[in-house]
Design a protein around this motif. Structure first.
Motif, mmCIF file in Angstrom:
data_model
loop_
_atom_site.group_PDB
_atom_site.id
_atom_site.type_symbol
_atom_site.label_atom_id
_atom_site.label_comp_id
_atom_site.label_asym_id
_atom_site.label_seq_id
_atom_site.Cartn_x
_atom_site.Cartn_y
_atom_site.Cartn_z
ATOM 1 N N THR A 448 -11.041 21.819 137.863
ATOM 2 C CA THR A 448 -11.649 23.133 138.080
ATOM 3 C C THR A 448 -11.207 23.688 139.433
ATOM 4 O OG1 THR A 448 -13.595 22.360 136.865
ATOM 5 C CG2 THR A 448 -13.844 24.396 138.099
ATOM 6 N N HIS A 449 -10.692 24.882 139.404
ATOM 7 C CA HIS A 449 -10.340 25.589 140.644
ATOM 8 C C HIS A 449 -11.313 26.756 140.795
ATOM 9 C CE1 HIS A 449 -6.396 23.602 140.964
ATOM 10 N NE2 HIS A 449 -6.439 23.633 139.640
ATOM 11 N N THR A 450 -11.864 26.885 141.988
ATOM 12 C CA THR A 450 -12.789 27.995 142.240
ATOM 13 C C THR A 450 -12.349 28.741 143.489
ATOM 14 O OG1 THR A 450 -14.569 26.598 141.388
ATOM 15 C CG2 THR A 450 -15.237 28.582 142.520
ATOM 16 N N MET A 471 -15.296 36.244 142.462
ATOM 17 C CA MET A 471 -15.103 34.811 142.285
ATOM 18 C C MET A 471 -14.297 34.529 141.018
ATOM 19 S SD MET A 471 -17.782 31.715 142.230
ATOM 20 C CE MET A 471 -17.412 30.366 141.123
ATOM 21 N N TYR A 472 -13.399 33.560 141.145
ATOM 22 C CA TYR A 472 -12.576 33.168 140.002
ATOM 23 C C TYR A 472 -12.785 31.675 139.757
ATOM 24 C CZ TYR A 472 -8.408 32.343 137.173
ATOM 25 O OH TYR A 472 -7.552 31.978 136.163
ATOM 26 N N PHE A 473 -13.114 31.332 138.529
ATOM 27 C CA PHE A 473 -13.405 29.954 138.148
ATOM 28 C C PHE A 473 -12.497 29.586 136.987
ATOM 29 C CE2 PHE A 473 -15.711 27.045 135.339
ATOM 30 C CZ PHE A 473 -16.313 26.135 136.189
ATOM 31 N N HIS A 474 -11.722 28.508 137.176
ATOM 32 C CA HIS A 474 -10.740 28.156 136.157
ATOM 33 C C HIS A 474 -10.874 26.668 135.851
ATOM 34 C CE1 HIS A 474 -7.071 28.527 133.849
ATOM 35 N NE2 HIS A 474 -6.599 27.452 134.449
ATOM 36 N N LYS A 481 -9.643 25.566 127.819
ATOM 37 C CA LYS A 481 -9.313 26.359 129.002
ATOM 38 C C LYS A 481 -10.409 27.406 129.150
ATOM 39 C CE LYS A 481 -5.544 29.223 130.587
ATOM 40 N NZ LYS A 481 -4.248 29.762 130.191
ATOM 41 N N ASN A 482 -11.115 27.327 130.233
ATOM 42 C CA ASN A 482 -12.279 28.190 130.422
ATOM 43 C C ASN A 482 -12.116 28.945 131.736
ATOM 44 O OD1 ASN A 482 -14.781 29.346 130.210
ATOM 45 N ND2 ASN A 482 -15.929 27.497 130.672
ATOM 46 N N THR A 483 -12.135 30.251 131.653
ATOM 47 C CA THR A 483 -11.933 31.073 132.852
ATOM 48 C C THR A 483 -13.092 32.043 133.014
ATOM 49 O OG1 THR A 483 -9.569 30.974 132.465
ATOM 50 C CG2 THR A 483 -10.321 32.641 133.999
ATOM 51 N N THR A 515 -8.407 30.761 123.268
ATOM 52 C CA THR A 515 -7.788 32.017 122.808
ATOM 53 C C THR A 515 -8.810 32.993 122.222
ATOM 54 O OG1 THR A 515 -7.333 30.928 120.730
ATOM 55 C CG2 THR A 515 -5.544 30.972 122.334
ATOM 56 N N PHE A 516 -10.075 32.644 122.360
ATOM 57 C CA PHE A 516 -11.103 33.548 121.832
ATOM 58 C C PHE A 516 -11.130 34.833 122.662
ATOM 59 C CE2 PHE A 516 -12.840 29.274 120.858
ATOM 60 C CZ PHE A 516 -12.819 29.368 119.474
#
Lengths: 577, 284
Positions: A448-450, A471-474, A481-483, A515-516
């Motif tokens: 996780t990158h925040t 804020m960006y959460f990856h 893959k959740n962003t 891909t949703f």
């Protein structure tokens, strides 16, 4: 309820006696009152589309009223009467003995962990403890559960004499339906006693004894998954404080714990400790100990701590204590570079399953928090946590290996001109969790990158205080893959000659899972604190949370774009004496 | 000479009785906590008497290690006698191996007294009907081999005990991690993650046992969860504290370990705080 009645009668009698005693005095004795009195209403709403789809569960009671009455009456120089009554009108228990309960008897209401009814009249060194008390005698004897009862805490000179007895939970019948039902519990009574000697800052020596017993006949419909238990614990605490900040702290404890009181007595196993506990076939006796040695000073703290909890060590005073482990840590805190560097760190390990009744596991634990103030304008804060967990393979081809690493960096920069002060903060976190599959040996990484960027202007001539952040959460896993991207802004301002403080915030989050199509979340919140009078404050908090899914819930097609609206409303009056 | 004569006489009798009584022994996932056997159908010993003779018998039982060394023996002199008549009779652990009259050998006795558990490993349980007077065998010995595991509940990892999280970050997501149930079982456990808000006047455990959780989610097997709180931490004037725990459940969604400490299979909870961001400007 039978045990509660005498306590209530005694409390009324004691208070009556106290009042009568005050009336009969001829001299006017000063009476002071301090503390808080308050009432709060909380409302909750949840609307789902499609209705009844169950896409989201309510997380608060629809309506709840909470009362708080916690004044301390001080009469003269030596007598004080702290009271602490706080209770909720609706039972909301989801864990512990009251889980699932809806309709409570008076006894259940009084001993429900949600509620607290306590009076602690104190005269010089003598304190009478009545009602619900959270009494921590030591780390290994009793400490973190609330018990409704009566007792005392006497501190004549350097002596410490404490005793308390009461009920931590009433008998609650098992109920199967409607789901999820009521787990049920046996009535549990406790007593605890401490005898010790203490000189603050010099030494402390205390012997603790505590016991908890479940009453088997307290339920008509016994719980299915809970057994009646009984436990007795004896411990000795010895702390010594030396000159120049050196200290040694220690505690050793022995417990006798019956896991299932329905099992027969067992004289053969020699696990009784009469007259306190009769050993049964389900009774275990084991020991635990903790100790620390170290030095404290203005600029440097350094200590070594060890804690061993035997596999059979259990105490009713700490129902969630996990046994069978040995922890060792070295902790430090120091200040350096003309007080511009502040470091807090610990490193150590834990061995689980020391008794080796199954596979032993090892954990490595390291924490670091390093703050540096480079200049008046620029500072950084670095945090690092490492947690490594390994266990032998046993019957599996590979052993368990879970490694958690978290690294955080926050930098703050300020600059100003004649009109305003500006504060810019950038924060980055890397959170990595590696897990090995015990069958295939394949390691999966959950990374996780925040990133967080914040800007706060403070105007010298205006009372308006806004702030803005993004804020960006990856988060990635081999198949996930959740962003999340969040924009947030809040504003606060005093009003009505600073009698009122207003705050408001808007958050918008765009989320994307694999891909949703994107999900969207909007939260708007507002808070008001209004001083109606010098000691009376009115608080209002409103929050609304709208969440719209993408197509991640579909099929069925009806859930494509499903959404919910959650509202929270809280208002309360608080009077500070 | 008399002894041999008696034996010669007893042998055909034993064979005859054997033919009239059939037995079977079934073990159903024995727990390392041996007292748990007493509360359910962990041990089922079925006796079927085919003739019409009513006879008093004792149930002889021995627990052995994988290599056949005896580690626990039932004291037959104190055992309860059962009158067996024609028909089927079912006995459970409390009849077959009552712990109050079972003698455990040295090291096993010591570990059982401490932990209430038998060490993980492979064991054998042998059961046999014997004459209630001279303990002579009536039926053939039934032996079942079984494995014991002593599961250890997960330990919480992050947020660590006493951690203070940045409000702005926590508003978007909070990562929860815990260790898995040990050892890995064939049946994948369910982990119920619960997060409770600790109100300003509450003790942490008071909140855990009294409040409705803000997050209550059950996950199969996974040991990490990213929670989107969907709350505003920066606006509310009341400081935020949370307590979180994991409840480990079996396939029937029941607590995995029922006789340890709290009986709920809940791991030791951690407390964490939502702090004011370190980015707060002076005077705010």
């Amino acid at each position: 309820m039978q045990k509660i009645k005498p306590i209530l009668v005694f409390t009324c009698f004691f208070l009556g006696f106290t009042c009568a005693a005050q009336d009969s005095t001829k001299k006017k004795i000063p009476i002071k009152i301090g503390g808080v009195l308050g009432i709060t209403y909380e409302g909750y709403g949840l609307n789902m589309k499609p209705a009844g789809s169950g896409i989201y569960s309510p997380r608060r009671p629809w309506n709840q009223v909470r009362f708080m009455f916690a004044p301390t009456f001080t009469i003269g120089k030596n007598f004080s009467l702290p009271t602490n009554f706080n209770f909720a009108t609706k039972a909301t228990n989801f864990a512990g003995p009251y889980a699932g309960i809806k309709d409570q008897s008076i006894g259940q209401f009084i001993t429900n962990p949600s509620n607290n009814f306590a009076i602690n009249p104190t005269y010089k060194w003598a304190e009478l403890q009545l009602g619900t008390q959270y009494l921590k005698y030591s780390d290994l004897s009793t400490g973190d559960i609330g018990i409704f009862g009566a007792g005392f805490d006497l501190k004549p000179n350097t002596y410490r004499i404490k005793f308390f007895t009461g009920i931590s939970q009433q008998g609650i019948d098992y109920v199967a339906t409607p789901l999820p039902g009521v787990t049920g519990a046996y009535q549990r009574t406790h007593w605890m006693f401490q005898l010790g000697k203490e000189r603050e800052g010099k030494y402390s020596l205390a012997f603790n004894f505590s016991k908890g017993t479940d009453k088997k006949s307290s339920v008509k419909s016994p719980p299915l998954t809970v057994t009646p238990q009984e436990g007795f614990t004896a411990s000795m605490v010895a702390d010594v404080y030396f000159k120049r900040g050196w200290f040694i702290k220690s505690e050793a404890a022995q417990s006798y714990f019956t896991r299932d009181g329905l099992q027969p007595l067992s004289p053969k196993l020699n696990n009784s400790f009469k007259p306190f506990i009769d050993g049964r076939t389900s009774t275990g006796k084991d020991w635990a100990a903790n100790g620390s040695i170290g030095k404290r000073s203005k600029k440097l703290d350094l200590s070594y701590t060890t804690k061993y909890i035997g596999a059979g060590f259990q105490t009713t005073g700490y129902p969630y204590l996990q046994p069978d482990r040995w922890d060792n840590t070295i902790n430090t805190r120091f200040i350096a570079w003309k007080d511009k560097i502040n470091v807090v760190a610990s490193v150590g390990g834990r061995v689980n399953n020391v008794s080796n009744t199954s596979l032993q596991s090892n954990q490595f634990i390291a924490n670091l928090n390093w703050f540096t103030q480079f200049s008046d304008r620029f500072s950084t804060n670095i945090t690092y946590n490492n947690f490594g967990f390994t266990a032998a393979s046993g019957t599996n081809p590979y052993g368990i290996k879970n490694i958690s690493n978290d690294l955080g960096l926050t930098t703050t920069y300020t600059w100003s001109n004649t009109k305003q002060l500006n504060l810019l903060t950038f924060s980055y976190n890397l959170s990595k969790y590696d897990e090995r599959d015990v069958s295939t040996g394949v390691q999966t990484s959950n990374n996780t990158h925040t990133f967080l960027l914040s800007y706060i202007p403070t105007f010298f001539t205006k009372e308006l205080l806004p702030d803005f952040s993004v804020m960006y959460f990856h988060n990635t896993l081999p198949s996930v893959k959740n962003t999340l991207l969040t924009f947030s802004s809040s504003i606060s301002s005093p009003a009505f000659k600073k009698k009122m403080m207003l705050r408001g915030q808007v958050q918008y989050t765009l989320g994307k899972l694999n891909t949703f199509t994107s999900n969207k979340n909007m939260i708007a919140s507002a808070n008001m604190d209004y001083k109606l009078a010098k000691k009376l404050t009115w608080n209002v908090f409103l929050s609304t949370n709208y969440f719209k899914y993408g197509d991640e819930l579909a099929p069925p097609v009806s859930l494509d774009g499903a959404n919910y609206l959650e509202s929270t409303y809280r208002t309360g009056l608080q009077y500070k004496f | 000479m008399k002894k041999y004569f008696s034996l010669l006489f007893l042998l055909p009798c034993l064979q005859n009785v054997n033919a009239q009584i059939t037995t079977s022994l079934v073990l159903n996932q024995p727990s390392a906590t041996i007292t748990e056997w007493m509360n359910n159908a962990t041990v089922t010993y079925v006796v079927n008497v085919l003739d019409t003779v009513t006879r008093p018998v004792l149930i002889k039982a021995e627990l052995k290690s994988a290599d056949g060394a005896v580690i626990a023996t039932k004291d037959l002199s104190k055992a309860q006698a059962f009158n067996l008549a024609r028909g089927v009779r079912v006995f459970f652990a409390k009849d077959v191996l009552p712990l109050e009259i079972t003698q455990f050998s040295g090291s096993y006795k010591a570990i059982l007294m401490k932990t209430g558990k038998l060490p993980a490993g492979t064991y054998q349980l042998s059961v046999q009907l014997v004459n209630f007077q001279n303990f002579a065998p009536i039926t053939a010995e039934q032996t079942k081999i079984f494995n014991l595991v002593a599961p250890q509940l997960p330990y919480l990892i992050v947020p660590v005990q006493g951690a203070t999280l940045q409000a702005r970050k926590a508003e978007t997501a909070i990562i929860f991690r815990w260790t898995p149930l040990l050892p890995k079982t064939a049946e994948m456990p369910f982990y119920r993650l619960q997060v409770f808000e600790v109100l300003s006047y509450q003790q942490p455990l008071q909140a855990l046992r009294g409040n409705q959780p803000l997050l209550d989610i059950t996950l199969k097997g996974q040991t990490q969860y990213n929670w989107r709180p969907q709350m505003s931490f920066t606006v509310d004037s009341i400081p935020k504290r949370f307590i979180w725990t994991i409840q480990t459940l079996n396939g029937n969604q029941q607590p995995f370990i029922q006789t340890a400490s709290n009986g709920e299979s809940r791991s030791e909870p951690f407390l964490f705080f939502i702090g004011k961001d370190p980015i707060v400007a002076p005077g705010r």
